[in-house]
Design a protein around this motif. Structure first.
Motif, PDB file in Angstrom:
ATOM      1  N   UNK A  55      33.350  25.431  29.919  1.00  0.00           N
ATOM      2  CA  UNK A  55      34.174  26.891  30.381  1.00  0.00           C
ATOM      3  C   UNK A  55      33.291  27.992  30.084  1.00  0.00           C
ATOM      4  N   UNK A  56      33.962  29.103  31.177  1.00  0.00           N
ATOM      5  CA  UNK A  56      33.271  30.756  30.731  1.00  0.00           C
ATOM      6  C   UNK A  56      34.081  30.946  30.871  1.00  0.00           C
ATOM      7  N   UNK A  57      34.085  32.343  29.943  1.00  0.00           N
ATOM      8  CA  UNK A  57      35.619  33.166  29.776  1.00  0.00           C
ATOM      9  C   UNK A  57      34.858  34.458  30.163  1.00  0.00           C
ATOM     10  N   UNK A  58      34.293  35.189  30.672  1.00  0.00           N
ATOM     11  CA  UNK A  58      33.275  35.969  31.527  1.00  0.00           C
ATOM     12  C   UNK A  58      34.317  37.131  31.226  1.00  0.00           C
ATOM     13  N   UNK A  59      34.273  38.479  30.930  1.00  0.00           N
ATOM     14  CA  UNK A  59      34.962  39.396  30.423  1.00  0.00           C
ATOM     15  C   UNK A  59      34.093  40.710  30.842  1.00  0.00           C
ATOM     16  N   UNK A  60      34.851  41.397  32.208  1.00  0.00           N
ATOM     17  CA  UNK A  60      33.612  42.511  32.619  1.00  0.00           C
ATOM     18  C   UNK A  60      35.409  43.686  32.617  1.00  0.00           C
ATOM     19  N   UNK A  61      34.246  44.750  31.716  1.00  0.00           N
ATOM     20  CA  UNK A  61      35.215  46.247  32.221  1.00  0.00           C
ATOM     21  C   UNK A  61      36.263  45.973  34.042  1.00  0.00           C
ATOM     22  N   UNK A  62      36.965  46.373  33.715  1.00  0.00           N
ATOM     23  CA  UNK A  62      37.610  47.146  34.965  1.00  0.00           C
ATOM     24  C   UNK A  62      38.666  48.266  35.035  1.00  0.00           C
ATOM     25  N   UNK A  63      38.158  49.994  35.075  1.00  0.00           N
ATOM     26  CA  UNK A  63      39.151  50.447  34.734  1.00  0.00           C
ATOM     27  C   UNK A  63      39.641  50.916  32.894  1.00  0.00           C
ATOM     28  N   UNK A  64      41.133  50.728  32.336  1.00  0.00           N
ATOM     29  CA  UNK A  64      41.165  50.756  31.279  1.00  0.00           C
ATOM     30  C   UNK A  64      41.951  49.274  31.021  1.00  0.00           C
ATOM     31  N   UNK A  65      41.543  48.493  31.913  1.00  0.00           N
ATOM     32  CA  UNK A  65      41.526  46.741  31.301  1.00  0.00           C
ATOM     33  C   UNK A  65      39.803  45.760  31.470  1.00  0.00           C
ATOM     34  N   UNK A  66      40.565  44.770  31.666  1.00  0.00           N
ATOM     35  CA  UNK A  66      39.594  43.339  31.558  1.00  0.00           C
ATOM     36  C   UNK A  66      40.016  42.278  33.083  1.00  0.00           C
ATOM     37  N   UNK A  67      38.809  42.271  33.728  1.00  0.00           N
ATOM     38  CA  UNK A  67      38.867  41.762  34.097  1.00  0.00           C
ATOM     39  C   UNK A  67      38.205  40.254  33.626  1.00  0.00           C
ATOM     40  N   UNK A  68      39.254  39.164  33.528  1.00  0.00           N
ATOM     41  CA  UNK A  68      38.980  37.990  32.837  1.00  0.00           C
ATOM     42  C   UNK A  68      38.619  36.923  33.646  1.00  0.00           C
ATOM     43  N   UNK A  69      37.234  36.274  34.175  1.00  0.00           N
ATOM     44  CA  UNK A  69      37.138  35.016  34.907  1.00  0.00           C
ATOM     45  C   UNK A  69      36.736  33.658  34.571  1.00  0.00           C
ATOM     46  N   UNK A  70      36.892  32.660  34.767  1.00  0.00           N
ATOM     47  CA  UNK A  70      36.833  30.890  33.966  1.00  0.00           C
ATOM     48  C   UNK A  70      36.713  30.756  34.744  1.00  0.00           C
TER      49      UNK A  70
END
Length: 161
Positions: free
Chosen positions: A107-122
């Motif tokens: 399981x890879x939890x990737x965190x990417x900046x997205x504006x003032x939030x975070x895009x979390x892709x599992x």
């Protein structure tokens, strides 16, 4: 190579806040269990090479028999890679007599900046064939929704490691 399942969600919280919730025992117990389950961490070691053991209990196991027992899924998770603020890679093994649940799922939890939030892709790779893809993707999406609720609310606890 086995099947790959994915889900993602935009979370209105900074990457560091989301990352901390991925490595905090109380946070994991609060947000990781998908709808219809509750979780209990039996041991916790949040470092590369460490991991945790979680017992997931179905609130109503009638239509969702567990992998470990009629009402539970027990999973041993190892932390394979931790990149602060960016990525958590876990190796998960279910306790089950049924060979269709055997093997190690990554399981890879990737965190990417997205504006003032975070895009979390599992991304889940080598998913055991006993786990239905639609159910698994719905479960990941449910956990992501729980994670969003956990970190986006002002009352969210500050993780302590």
């Amino acid at each position: 190579m086995g099947r790959t399942d994915r889900a993602s969600r935009l979370i209105a919280a900074p990457q560091t806040t989301v990352y901390d919730a991925l490595l905090d025992r109380e946070a994991i117990e609060a947000w990781l269990p998908p709808d219809g389950m509750r979780g209990r961490v039996e041991w916790w070691d949040p470092r590369p090479g460490g991991g945790f053991r979680m017992v997931l209990t179905y609130l109503d196991p009638t239509d969702s028999p567990g992998k470990t027992s009629d009402a539970t899924d027990v999973v041993e998770v190892g932390f394979a890679d931790l990149v602060p603020g960016e990525r958590v890679v876990q190796r998960a093994v279910f306790e089950a007599d049924d060979p269709s649940y055997a093997g190690t799922m990554t399981m890879t939890w990737q965190l990417t900046p997205a504006g003032e939030g975070t895009e979390v892709t599992v991304t889940a790779t080598d998913v055991p064939p006993g786990i239905a893809q639609a159910d698994h993707e719905a479960g990941i999406a449910s956990s992501l929704a729980n994670l969003a609720s956990y970190v986006e609310t002002p009352s969210a606890k500050s993780p302590t490691r």
